[in-house]
Enzyme design. Structure first.
Site, short mmCIF file in Angstrom:
data_model
loop_
_atom_site.label_atom_id
_atom_site.label_comp_id
_atom_site.label_asym_id
_atom_site.label_seq_id
_atom_site.Cartn_x
_atom_site.Cartn_y
_atom_site.Cartn_z
N CYS A 1 -1.15 6.39 9.01
CA CYS A 1 -1.46 5.12 8.36
C CYS A 1 -2.53 5.42 7.31
CB CYS A 1 -1.91 4.09 9.38
SG CYS A 1 -3.28 4.65 10.43
N ARG B 1 0.84 -1.20 0.00
CA ARG B 1 0.00 0.00 0.00
C ARG B 1 0.87 1.25 0.00
NH1 ARG B 1 -4.52 0.23 4.42
NH2 ARG B 1 -5.20 1.95 3.10
#
Length: 278
Positions: free
Chosen positions: A235, A179
Protein backbone atom coordinates in the site's frame (compact mmCIF):
# COMPACT_ATOMS: atom_id res chain seq x y z
CA UNK A 1 -16.07 -15.86 15.65
CA UNK A 2 -13.77 -16.76 12.75
CA UNK A 3 -10.06 -17.53 12.94
CA UNK A 4 -9.32 -13.80 12.65
CA UNK A 5 -12.51 -11.83 13.35
CA UNK A 6 -14.67 -11.52 16.44
CA UNK A 7 -17.96 -9.66 16.82
CA UNK A 8 -18.91 -7.27 19.58
CA UNK A 9 -21.73 -9.64 20.53
CA UNK A 10 -19.29 -12.54 20.95
CA UNK A 11 -17.10 -10.46 23.25
CA UNK A 12 -20.11 -9.60 25.39
CA UNK A 13 -21.04 -13.27 25.55
CA UNK A 14 -17.57 -14.42 26.59
CA UNK A 15 -16.91 -11.47 28.89
CA UNK A 16 -14.26 -8.77 28.91
CA UNK A 17 -12.00 -10.79 31.20
CA UNK A 18 -11.55 -13.41 28.48
CA UNK A 19 -9.37 -11.09 26.38
CA UNK A 20 -6.55 -8.59 26.36
CA UNK A 21 -7.67 -5.58 24.31
CA UNK A 22 -5.44 -3.40 22.14
CA UNK A 23 -6.74 -0.05 20.90
CA UNK A 24 -5.18 0.72 17.50
CA UNK A 25 -7.10 3.85 16.51
CA UNK A 26 -5.05 6.25 14.40
CA UNK A 27 -5.16 8.76 11.57
CA UNK A 28 -2.47 9.00 8.89
CA UNK A 29 -2.70 12.80 8.80
CA UNK A 30 -3.61 13.72 12.40
CA UNK A 31 -1.28 11.51 14.42
CA UNK A 32 -2.81 12.63 17.72
CA UNK A 33 -6.36 11.59 16.87
CA UNK A 34 -6.01 7.99 18.02
CA UNK A 35 -4.70 9.03 21.42
CA UNK A 36 -7.48 11.58 21.79
CA UNK A 37 -10.14 9.03 20.87
CA UNK A 38 -8.68 6.49 23.31
CA UNK A 39 -8.65 8.95 26.20
CA UNK A 40 -12.23 10.02 25.45
CA UNK A 41 -13.55 6.45 25.49
CA UNK A 42 -12.18 2.93 25.04
CA UNK A 43 -13.05 -0.67 25.84
CA UNK A 44 -12.24 -1.20 29.54
CA UNK A 45 -8.60 -2.21 30.22
CA UNK A 46 -7.60 -1.66 26.57
CA UNK A 47 -3.95 -0.86 25.96
CA UNK A 48 -3.24 1.84 23.37
CA UNK A 49 -0.53 1.25 20.75
CA UNK A 50 0.66 4.24 18.74
CA UNK A 51 1.31 3.64 15.05
CA UNK A 52 3.96 6.35 14.88
CA UNK A 53 6.00 5.28 17.91
CA UNK A 54 5.14 1.84 19.30
CA UNK A 55 4.62 0.18 15.93
CA UNK A 56 7.46 1.43 13.74
CA UNK A 57 11.21 1.84 13.63
CA UNK A 58 13.14 5.09 13.33
CA UNK A 59 12.33 6.72 9.99
CA UNK A 60 15.42 7.41 7.90
CA UNK A 61 13.79 8.87 4.81
CA UNK A 62 14.67 5.71 2.92
CA UNK A 63 12.69 3.04 4.78
CA UNK A 64 9.12 4.30 4.35
CA UNK A 65 6.60 6.03 6.59
CA UNK A 66 5.98 3.04 8.88
CA UNK A 67 9.14 0.93 8.81
CA UNK A 68 8.88 -2.32 10.72
CA UNK A 69 10.77 -2.24 14.01
CA UNK A 70 13.23 -4.97 14.84
CA UNK A 71 11.31 -7.93 16.22
CA UNK A 72 13.28 -7.78 19.47
CA UNK A 73 12.48 -4.09 19.91
CA UNK A 74 8.76 -4.61 19.32
CA UNK A 75 8.79 -7.54 21.73
CA UNK A 76 10.25 -5.24 24.38
CA UNK A 77 7.47 -2.69 23.76
CA UNK A 78 4.81 -5.35 24.16
CA UNK A 79 6.38 -6.90 27.27
CA UNK A 80 6.73 -3.48 28.91
CA UNK A 81 3.01 -2.91 28.36
CA UNK A 82 2.10 -6.27 29.90
CA UNK A 83 1.08 -7.97 26.65
CA UNK A 84 2.00 -11.67 26.71
CA UNK A 85 2.47 -13.83 23.64
CA UNK A 86 0.03 -16.40 25.06
CA UNK A 87 -2.75 -13.88 25.73
CA UNK A 88 -6.04 -14.05 23.82
CA UNK A 89 -5.93 -10.65 22.15
CA UNK A 90 -8.60 -8.54 20.47
CA UNK A 91 -7.42 -5.57 18.42
CA UNK A 92 -9.79 -2.79 17.40
CA UNK A 93 -9.77 0.60 15.74
CA UNK A 94 -12.49 3.15 14.98
CA UNK A 95 -14.56 1.14 12.51
CA UNK A 96 -13.16 -0.23 9.22
CA UNK A 97 -10.23 -2.18 10.71
CA UNK A 98 -7.51 -0.58 8.58
CA UNK A 99 -5.30 0.03 11.61
CA UNK A 100 -6.43 -2.98 13.64
CA UNK A 101 -5.47 -5.23 10.72
CA UNK A 102 -1.95 -3.80 10.80
CA UNK A 103 -1.54 -4.55 14.51
CA UNK A 104 -3.08 -8.01 13.99
CA UNK A 105 -0.49 -8.69 11.27
CA UNK A 106 2.39 -7.36 13.42
CA UNK A 107 1.42 -9.62 16.31
CA UNK A 108 1.29 -12.59 13.93
CA UNK A 109 4.73 -11.50 12.70
CA UNK A 110 5.91 -11.80 16.30
CA UNK A 111 4.48 -15.32 16.62
CA UNK A 112 1.23 -14.50 18.48
CA UNK A 113 -1.24 -17.28 17.64
CA UNK A 114 -4.41 -16.04 19.38
CA UNK A 115 -5.29 -12.65 17.89
CA UNK A 116 -8.66 -11.45 16.61
CA UNK A 117 -9.81 -8.19 15.06
CA UNK A 118 -13.05 -6.68 16.34
CA UNK A 119 -15.31 -6.70 13.30
CA UNK A 120 -16.53 -3.14 12.79
CA UNK A 121 -14.24 -1.70 15.44
CA UNK A 122 -15.14 0.55 18.34
CA UNK A 123 -18.22 1.72 16.45
CA UNK A 124 -19.60 -1.83 16.54
CA UNK A 125 -18.81 -2.04 20.26
CA UNK A 126 -20.80 1.12 20.91
CA UNK A 127 -23.73 -0.11 18.80
CA UNK A 128 -24.22 -3.13 21.08
CA UNK A 129 -23.94 -0.97 24.18
CA UNK A 130 -20.60 -2.32 25.34
CA UNK A 131 -19.02 -0.75 28.43
CA UNK A 132 -16.43 1.98 27.91
CA UNK A 133 -14.04 3.85 30.14
CA UNK A 134 -12.23 7.15 29.71
CA UNK A 135 -8.71 8.29 30.48
CA UNK A 136 -5.72 5.97 30.33
CA UNK A 137 -6.19 2.42 31.57
CA UNK A 138 -4.00 1.46 34.56
CA UNK A 139 -0.63 0.12 33.45
CA UNK A 140 -0.21 -3.64 33.55
CA UNK A 141 2.85 -5.20 35.18
CA UNK A 142 5.59 -6.01 32.67
CA UNK A 143 5.86 -9.57 31.42
CA UNK A 144 8.57 -11.63 29.77
CA UNK A 145 8.40 -14.17 26.98
CA UNK A 146 10.52 -15.53 24.17
CA UNK A 147 10.08 -14.63 20.52
CA UNK A 148 8.58 -17.34 18.36
CA UNK A 149 8.77 -18.06 14.66
CA UNK A 150 6.85 -15.57 12.55
CA UNK A 151 3.46 -16.73 11.32
CA UNK A 152 3.53 -14.44 8.28
CA UNK A 153 5.85 -13.74 5.34
CA UNK A 154 7.50 -10.55 4.13
CA UNK A 155 9.32 -9.59 0.95
CA UNK A 156 11.90 -6.86 0.35
CA UNK A 157 12.03 -4.04 -2.18
CA UNK A 158 14.69 -5.98 -4.11
CA UNK A 159 12.39 -8.98 -4.41
CA UNK A 160 9.58 -6.74 -5.67
CA UNK A 161 11.98 -5.14 -8.16
CA UNK A 162 13.05 -8.52 -9.54
CA UNK A 163 9.41 -9.54 -9.86
CA UNK A 164 8.74 -6.76 -12.38
CA UNK A 165 10.64 -8.87 -14.91
CA UNK A 166 10.14 -12.38 -13.57
CA UNK A 167 6.40 -12.02 -12.74
CA UNK A 168 6.68 -14.87 -10.24
CA UNK A 169 3.98 -13.47 -7.97
CA UNK A 170 1.02 -11.09 -8.07
CA UNK A 171 1.57 -7.70 -6.44
CA UNK A 172 -1.59 -6.18 -4.94
CA UNK A 173 -1.83 -2.45 -4.16
CA UNK A 174 -4.38 -1.60 -1.43
CA UNK A 175 -4.46 2.18 -1.98
CA UNK A 176 -7.35 4.19 -3.38
CA UNK A 177 -7.67 4.05 -7.20
CA UNK A 178 -6.74 7.68 -7.73
CA UNK A 179 -3.50 7.22 -5.81
CA UNK A 180 -2.72 4.01 -7.68
CA UNK A 181 -3.25 5.76 -11.02
CA UNK A 182 -1.02 8.65 -9.94
CA UNK A 183 -3.72 11.30 -10.22
CA UNK A 184 -3.21 12.45 -6.61
CA UNK A 185 -0.65 11.70 -3.91
CA UNK A 186 -1.43 13.23 -0.52
CA UNK A 187 1.16 11.28 1.48
CA UNK A 188 4.30 10.60 -0.55
CA UNK A 189 6.57 12.70 -2.83
CA UNK A 190 5.96 10.67 -6.00
CA UNK A 191 2.62 9.61 -7.46
CA UNK A 192 1.86 6.36 -9.24
CA UNK A 193 2.36 2.67 -8.56
CA UNK A 194 4.90 -0.12 -8.79
CA UNK A 195 4.93 -1.45 -12.37
CA UNK A 196 2.84 -4.59 -12.68
CA UNK A 197 0.88 -4.02 -9.46
CA UNK A 198 -2.87 -4.68 -9.48
CA UNK A 199 -5.12 -2.28 -7.61
CA UNK A 200 -7.44 -3.74 -4.96
CA UNK A 201 -8.45 -0.86 -2.65
CA UNK A 202 -8.90 -2.16 0.89
CA UNK A 203 -12.19 -0.25 1.14
CA UNK A 204 -13.70 -2.88 -1.17
CA UNK A 205 -13.41 -5.42 1.65
CA UNK A 206 -15.94 -3.83 4.00
CA UNK A 207 -19.63 -3.05 4.11
CA UNK A 208 -20.98 0.45 4.69
CA UNK A 209 -20.95 -0.10 8.47
CA UNK A 210 -17.23 -0.93 8.47
CA UNK A 211 -17.70 -4.66 8.98
CA UNK A 212 -15.95 -7.18 6.78
CA UNK A 213 -17.83 -8.61 3.84
CA UNK A 214 -18.73 -12.30 3.90
CA UNK A 215 -16.07 -14.97 3.37
CA UNK A 216 -17.62 -16.00 0.04
CA UNK A 217 -17.77 -12.46 -1.32
CA UNK A 218 -14.14 -11.92 -0.33
CA UNK A 219 -13.09 -15.26 -1.78
CA UNK A 220 -14.72 -14.37 -5.10
CA UNK A 221 -12.86 -11.04 -5.06
CA UNK A 222 -9.39 -12.34 -4.16
CA UNK A 223 -9.31 -15.76 -5.82
CA UNK A 224 -8.42 -14.33 -9.27
CA UNK A 225 -5.24 -12.85 -7.79
CA UNK A 226 -3.99 -16.26 -6.66
CA UNK A 227 -3.30 -17.74 -10.10
CA UNK A 228 0.46 -17.56 -9.50
CA UNK A 229 0.24 -18.74 -5.91
CA UNK A 230 1.82 -16.18 -3.58
CA UNK A 231 0.11 -12.77 -3.42
CA UNK A 232 2.31 -9.89 -2.27
CA UNK A 233 0.40 -7.07 -0.59
CA UNK A 234 1.51 -3.45 -0.47
CA UNK A 235 0.00 0.00 0.00
CA UNK A 236 1.48 3.37 0.94
CA UNK A 237 3.42 2.35 4.02
CA UNK A 238 2.49 -1.23 4.88
CA UNK A 239 -0.63 -0.45 6.92
CA UNK A 240 -3.72 -0.89 4.73
CA UNK A 241 -2.05 -3.74 2.82
CA UNK A 242 -2.64 -5.73 6.01
CA UNK A 243 -6.37 -5.18 5.53
CA UNK A 244 -6.19 -7.08 2.24
CA UNK A 245 -4.25 -9.81 4.06
CA UNK A 246 -6.92 -9.94 6.77
CA UNK A 247 -9.59 -10.19 4.07
CA UNK A 248 -7.69 -13.04 2.39
CA UNK A 249 -7.60 -14.87 5.72
CA UNK A 250 -11.35 -14.42 6.14
CA UNK A 251 -11.75 -15.78 2.59
CA UNK A 252 -9.70 -18.87 3.43
CA UNK A 253 -6.77 -17.83 1.22
CA UNK A 254 -3.48 -18.12 3.09
CA UNK A 255 -0.70 -17.81 0.48
CA UNK A 256 0.22 -14.16 0.97
CA UNK A 257 3.07 -11.92 2.04
CA UNK A 258 3.57 -8.25 2.91
CA UNK A 259 5.97 -5.78 1.36
CA UNK A 260 6.30 -3.69 4.55
CA UNK A 261 8.04 -0.63 3.09
CA UNK A 262 5.45 -0.36 0.31
CA UNK A 263 5.13 2.73 -1.89
CA UNK A 264 6.73 5.17 0.55
CA UNK A 265 9.91 3.07 0.67
CA UNK A 266 9.79 2.28 -3.04
CA UNK A 267 9.85 5.93 -4.16
CA UNK A 268 12.59 6.86 -1.68
CA UNK A 269 15.01 5.39 -4.25
CA UNK A 270 14.70 7.33 -7.51
CA UNK A 271 16.23 4.45 -9.51
CA UNK A 272 13.15 2.28 -8.92
CA UNK A 273 10.62 2.40 -11.76
CA UNK A 274 7.21 4.06 -11.40
CA UNK A 275 4.05 3.53 -13.45
CA UNK A 276 0.91 5.68 -13.77
CA UNK A 277 -2.58 5.11 -15.12
CA UNK A 278 -4.30 1.77 -15.09
Amino acid sequence: MTSVLISAEEILQKGLNAFRFIDARHDLVNHQLGTEQYIKAHIPTAIFLNHETDLCDVKTGKNGRHPLPKREDFANVLMAKGIHIDDDIVVYDADNMMFAAHVWWMLRWMGFANVWVLNGGFKAWQVVGGDVEEGIAPALPPVTWTLRESLVKTVSADEVLKNIQSQQFVLLDARAPERYRGEVEPMDPVAGHIPGAINHPFALNVEADGKMKSPQVLRDAFLPYTQKGLVINQCGSGVTACHNILAMEVAGLHDYALYPGSWSEWVADSTRPVATGE
